[in-house]
Design a protein around this motif. Structure first.
Motif, mmCIF file in Angstrom:
data_model
loop_
_atom_site.group_PDB
_atom_site.id
_atom_site.type_symbol
_atom_site.label_atom_id
_atom_site.label_comp_id
_atom_site.label_asym_id
_atom_site.label_seq_id
_atom_site.Cartn_x
_atom_site.Cartn_y
_atom_site.Cartn_z
ATOM 1 N N LYS A 191 -87.157 2.383 21.865
ATOM 2 C CA LYS A 191 -87.376 1.440 22.686
ATOM 3 C C LYS A 191 -85.994 1.053 23.373
ATOM 4 C CE LYS A 191 -90.270 -0.355 19.011
ATOM 5 N NZ LYS A 191 -90.385 -1.997 18.593
ATOM 6 N N ASN A 192 -85.021 1.900 23.260
ATOM 7 C CA ASN A 192 -83.821 1.374 24.257
ATOM 8 C C ASN A 192 -83.466 0.550 23.810
ATOM 9 O OD1 ASN A 192 -83.417 3.928 25.517
ATOM 10 N ND2 ASN A 192 -84.479 3.213 27.009
ATOM 11 N N THR A 193 -82.971 -0.117 22.686
ATOM 12 C CA THR A 193 -83.297 -2.063 22.465
ATOM 13 C C THR A 193 -82.140 -1.911 21.200
ATOM 14 O OG1 THR A 193 -85.446 -2.507 22.613
ATOM 15 C CG2 THR A 193 -83.985 -3.914 21.440
ATOM 16 N N TYR A 200 -79.656 -4.491 18.794
ATOM 17 C CA TYR A 200 -79.840 -6.210 18.417
ATOM 18 C C TYR A 200 -78.365 -6.204 17.430
ATOM 19 C CZ TYR A 200 -84.452 -4.180 17.919
ATOM 20 O OH TYR A 200 -86.173 -3.984 18.618
ATOM 21 N N GLU A 244 -81.446 -9.662 27.999
ATOM 22 C CA GLU A 244 -81.312 -10.364 26.324
ATOM 23 C C GLU A 244 -82.133 -11.591 26.202
ATOM 24 O OE1 GLU A 244 -76.478 -9.659 28.048
ATOM 25 O OE2 GLU A 244 -77.587 -11.334 28.660
ATOM 26 N N ARG A 277 -79.793 -0.948 16.173
ATOM 27 C CA ARG A 277 -79.979 -0.722 18.011
ATOM 28 C C ARG A 277 -81.363 0.163 17.462
ATOM 29 N NH1 ARG A 277 -76.383 3.770 21.459
ATOM 30 N NH2 ARG A 277 -79.207 4.376 22.508
ATOM 31 N N CYS A 298 -74.522 -8.604 26.910
ATOM 32 C CA CYS A 298 -75.134 -7.241 26.100
ATOM 33 C C CYS A 298 -74.544 -5.577 27.542
ATOM 34 C CB CYS A 298 -76.785 -6.864 26.258
ATOM 35 S SG CYS A 298 -77.927 -5.255 25.989
ATOM 36 N N SER A 305 -81.258 -9.800 20.810
ATOM 37 C CA SER A 305 -82.264 -8.835 21.323
ATOM 38 C C SER A 305 -81.639 -8.238 22.556
ATOM 39 C CB SER A 305 -83.080 -8.704 20.954
ATOM 40 O OG SER A 305 -83.789 -8.778 19.679
ATOM 41 N N CYS A 306 -81.414 -7.191 22.924
ATOM 42 C CA CYS A 306 -81.269 -6.410 24.451
ATOM 43 C C CYS A 306 -82.277 -5.079 24.247
ATOM 44 C CB CYS A 306 -79.826 -6.454 24.558
ATOM 45 S SG CYS A 306 -79.453 -5.498 26.385
ATOM 46 N N ALA A 307 -83.103 -5.679 25.567
ATOM 47 C CA ALA A 307 -84.067 -4.172 26.380
ATOM 48 C C ALA A 307 -83.673 -3.920 27.560
ATOM 49 C CB ALA A 307 -85.376 -4.446 25.584
#
Length: 121
Positions: free
Chosen positions: A75-77, A79, A6, A71, A95, A21-23
Motif C-alpha cells: 500500500k506504500n504506507t 505507520y 498524513e 510499513r 512523513c 499514517s502516511c500514504a
C-alpha cells in the motif's frame, strides 16, 4: 509526481496513544525508505523513526520503547504507533519517503505536509 498524505494527528493527554499514517501515491516504482520526522516550535526538524523496504528500523533515543514504526509495502504506507506520549512529544510530524519514480527510475525524496500532535500534561 509523488505525494505523501498524513493522517492521525491530534490532541492527546500525557500517557495516551496515537497512530499516524502516511500514504504515498503517484508515479512510484518502489519506495526504499519511509520515515517520520518532527519539528517542535523554534526547533529543527529531527528524525523520529525510519524504516527501509526490508523492515529494518532506526529510532531516535527519545522515543525508543514508546514508538513503533511499520510499513505496508503493498500500500506504500507507513505507520507510527505512539504510546506513553509526553508533552515533549508535541510537534508537527512529517512523513518522509525516498522513492524510485517512473519513468526515469531516479530517486526522489518527498515530504508530507505535516500533521500536528499535541500532548497535554
Amino acid at each position: 509526481q509523488v505525494q505523501l498524505v498524513e493522517s492521525g494527528g491530534g490532541l492527546v493527554q500525557a500517557g495516551g496513544s496515537l497512530r499516524l499514517s502516511c500514504a504515498a501515491s503517484g508515479s512510484i516504482f518502489s519506495i526504499s525508505a519511509m520515515g517520520w520526522y518532527r519539528q517542535a516550535p523554534g526547533k529543527q526538524r529531527d528524525l523520529v523513526a525510519r524504516i527501509n523496504s526490508g523492515g529494518s528500523t532506526i529510532y531516535a533515543d527519545s522515543v525508543k520503547g514508546r514508538f513503533t514504526i511499520s510499513r505496508d509495502n503493498a500500500k506504500n504506507t507507513v505507520y507510527l504507533q505512539m504510546s506513553s506520549l509526553k508533552p515533549e512529544d508535541t510537534a508537527v510530524y512529517y512523513c518522509y519517503g525516498k522513492a524510485i519514480i517512473i519513468p526515469t527510475f531516479r530517486y526522489l525524496e518527498v515530504w508530507g505536509q505535516g500533521t500536528l500532535v499535541t500532548v497535554s500534561s
